[in-house]
Design a protein around this motif. Structure first.
Motif, PDB file in Angstrom:
ATOM      1  N   VAL A   1     -16.206   8.716  -8.068  1.00 18.35           N
ATOM      2  CA  VAL A   1     -15.207   8.210  -8.999  1.00 18.35           C
ATOM      3  C   VAL A   1     -14.671   6.891  -8.472  1.00 18.35           C
ATOM      4  N   ARG A   2     -14.439   5.957  -9.369  1.00 15.60           N
ATOM      5  CA  ARG A   2     -13.771   4.710  -8.986  1.00 15.60           C
ATOM      6  C   ARG A   2     -12.272   4.939  -9.085  1.00 15.60           C
ATOM      7  N   GLU A   3     -11.593   4.651  -7.975  1.00 15.31           N
ATOM      8  CA  GLU A   3     -10.160   4.886  -7.909  1.00 15.31           C
ATOM      9  C   GLU A   3      -9.495   3.704  -7.215  1.00 15.31           C
ATOM     10  N   VAL A   4      -8.261   3.428  -7.601  1.00 17.12           N
ATOM     11  CA  VAL A   4      -7.483   2.383  -6.937  1.00 17.12           C
ATOM     12  C   VAL A   4      -6.104   2.954  -6.605  1.00 17.12           C
ATOM     13  N   THR A   5      -5.625   2.602  -5.411  1.00 22.37           N
ATOM     14  CA  THR A   5      -4.287   2.983  -4.978  1.00 22.37           C
ATOM     15  C   THR A   5      -3.498   1.707  -4.755  1.00 22.37           C
ATOM     16  N   LEU A   6      -2.400   1.548  -5.475  1.00 20.91           N
ATOM     17  CA  LEU A   6      -1.524   0.391  -5.320  1.00 20.91           C
ATOM     18  C   LEU A   6      -0.371   0.791  -4.408  1.00 20.91           C
ATOM     19  N   ILE A   7      -0.088  -0.044  -3.420  1.00 20.83           N
ATOM     20  CA  ILE A   7       0.929   0.260  -2.419  1.00 20.83           C
ATOM     21  C   ILE A   7       1.914  -0.901  -2.340  1.00 20.83           C
ATOM     22  N   THR A   8       3.203  -0.588  -2.415  1.00 22.22           N
ATOM     23  CA  THR A   8       4.231  -1.601  -2.217  1.00 22.22           C
ATOM     24  C   THR A   8       5.450  -0.958  -1.578  1.00 22.22           C
ATOM     25  N   CYS A   9       6.339  -1.788  -1.084  1.00 23.72           N
ATOM     26  CA  CYS A   9       7.539  -1.273  -0.423  1.00 23.72           C
ATOM     27  C   CYS A   9       8.627  -0.957  -1.457  1.00 23.72           C
ATOM     28  N   THR A  10       9.518  -0.060  -1.057  1.00 20.46           N
ATOM     29  CA  THR A  10      10.665   0.297  -1.873  1.00 20.46           C
ATOM     30  C   THR A  10      11.779   0.776  -0.947  1.00 20.46           C
ATOM     31  N   ASN A  11      12.963   0.939  -1.482  1.00 23.69           N
ATOM     32  CA  ASN A  11      14.094   1.447  -0.710  1.00 23.69           C
ATOM     33  C   ASN A  11      14.342   0.600   0.544  1.00 23.69           C
ATOM     34  N   GLY A  12      14.413  -0.716   0.352  1.00 30.96           N
ATOM     35  CA  GLY A  12      14.688  -1.614   1.470  1.00 30.96           C
ATOM     36  C   GLY A  12      13.607  -1.591   2.533  1.00 30.96           C
ATOM     37  N   ASN A  13      12.359  -1.412   2.115  1.00 32.14           N
ATOM     38  CA  ASN A  13      11.187  -1.362   2.997  1.00 32.14           C
ATOM     39  C   ASN A  13      11.153  -0.101   3.867  1.00 32.14           C
ATOM     40  N   LYS A  14      11.932   0.913   3.513  1.00 33.65           N
ATOM     41  CA  LYS A  14      11.950   2.162   4.284  1.00 33.65           C
ATOM     42  C   LYS A  14      10.907   3.153   3.784  1.00 33.65           C
ATOM     43  N   GLN A  15      10.432   2.955   2.544  1.00 33.57           N
ATOM     44  CA  GLN A  15       9.442   3.850   1.954  1.00 33.57           C
ATOM     45  C   GLN A  15       8.393   3.019   1.226  1.00 33.57           C
ATOM     46  N   ARG A  16       7.339   3.710   0.756  1.00 36.30           N
ATOM     47  CA  ARG A  16       6.278   3.050   0.006  1.00 36.30           C
ATOM     48  C   ARG A  16       6.168   3.672  -1.385  1.00 36.30           C
ATOM     49  N   LEU A  17       6.094   2.807  -2.382  1.00 32.23           N
ATOM     50  CA  LEU A  17       5.821   3.230  -3.746  1.00 32.23           C
ATOM     51  C   LEU A  17       4.306   3.238  -3.906  1.00 32.23           C
ATOM     52  N   ILE A  18       3.764   4.348  -4.353  1.00 31.27           N
ATOM     53  CA  ILE A  18       2.325   4.527  -4.492  1.00 31.27           C
ATOM     54  C   ILE A  18       1.989   4.808  -5.950  1.00 31.27           C
ATOM     55  N   LEU A  19       0.999   4.089  -6.460  1.00 28.37           N
ATOM     56  CA  LEU A  19       0.464   4.355  -7.791  1.00 28.37           C
ATOM     57  C   LEU A  19      -1.032   4.560  -7.639  1.00 28.37           C
ATOM     58  N   LYS A  20      -1.519   5.693  -8.129  1.00 31.19           N
ATOM     59  CA  LYS A  20      -2.942   6.005  -8.050  1.00 31.19           C
ATOM     60  C   LYS A  20      -3.507   5.976  -9.467  1.00 31.19           C
ATOM     61  N   ALA A  21      -4.687   5.346  -9.597  1.00 31.51           N
ATOM     62  CA  ALA A  21      -5.328   5.216 -10.912  1.00 31.51           C
ATOM     63  C   ALA A  21      -6.826   5.466 -10.785  1.00 31.51           C
ATOM     64  N   LYS A  22      -7.400   6.047 -11.842  1.00 29.33           N
ATOM     65  CA  LYS A  22      -8.836   6.287 -11.906  1.00 29.33           C
ATOM     66  C   LYS A  22      -9.442   5.493 -13.044  1.00 29.33           C
ATOM     67  N   GLU A  23     -10.715   5.131 -12.869  1.00 32.07           N
ATOM     68  CA  GLU A  23     -11.431   4.378 -13.890  1.00 32.07           C
ATOM     69  C   GLU A  23     -11.460   5.141 -15.207  1.00 32.07           C
ATOM     70  N   ILE A  24     -11.281   4.413 -16.272  1.00 34.47           N
ATOM     71  CA  ILE A  24     -11.415   4.991 -17.614  1.00 34.47           C
ATOM     72  C   ILE A  24     -12.891   4.923 -17.973  1.00 34.47           C
ATOM     73  N   VAL A  25     -13.490   6.070 -18.203  1.00 36.05           N
ATOM     74  CA  VAL A  25     -14.933   6.102 -18.543  1.00 36.05           C
ATOM     75  C   VAL A  25     -15.156   6.612 -19.945  1.00 36.05           C
TER      76      VAL A  25
END
Length: 117
Positions: free
Chosen positions: A93-117
């Motif tokens: 499966v093709r998958e992408v995980t987007l990672i960025t900081c949140t909460n004053g750089n104390k945590q990470r916001l994660i978004l996971k997505a899969k290819e639309i087939v």
């Protein structure tokens, strides 16, 4: 490279200037591509990532100008040292995980997505 031996310090300097490939496959290949970027207050880099929701579409274009669409299926906040987000759940499966900081750089916001087939 093994997830257990991955050193996130390698991406620290490039992340000052751009969104970076954090871990995994190349764009639009099978497996999990993890991309990280700073959450800039002016909306640049991943500054607007927090506005994305489950079922939103993310498009990635590779160096051959092929664009694929990915649907977000998971959104959560985790500890900065959580490497489980980098694991590939299905090599077919093709998958992408987007990672960025949140909460004053104390945590990470994660978004996971899969290819639309």
């Amino acid at each position: 490279m093994d997830i257990d031996t991955y050193n996130p310090e390698e991406t620290k300097e490039p992340m000052k200037f751009a969104i970076v490939k954090y871990w995994g496959t190349n764009v639009n290949e099978y497996g999990n591509l993890s991309i990280a970027g700073h959450n800039k207050y002016d909306g640049t880099m991943f500054g607007k990532t927090k506005n994305l929701e489950i079922d939103d579409i993310v498009e990635l274009t590779d160096l051959n100008h092929k664009t694929l669409q990915y649907k977000i299926y998971q959104k959560f906040v985790t500890d900065p040292n959580d490497v489980t987000i980098l694991q590939t759940t299905d090599e077919n499966v093709r998958e992408v995980t987007l990672i960025t900081c949140t909460n004053g750089n104390k945590q990470r916001l994660i978004l996971k997505a899969k290819e639309i087939v």
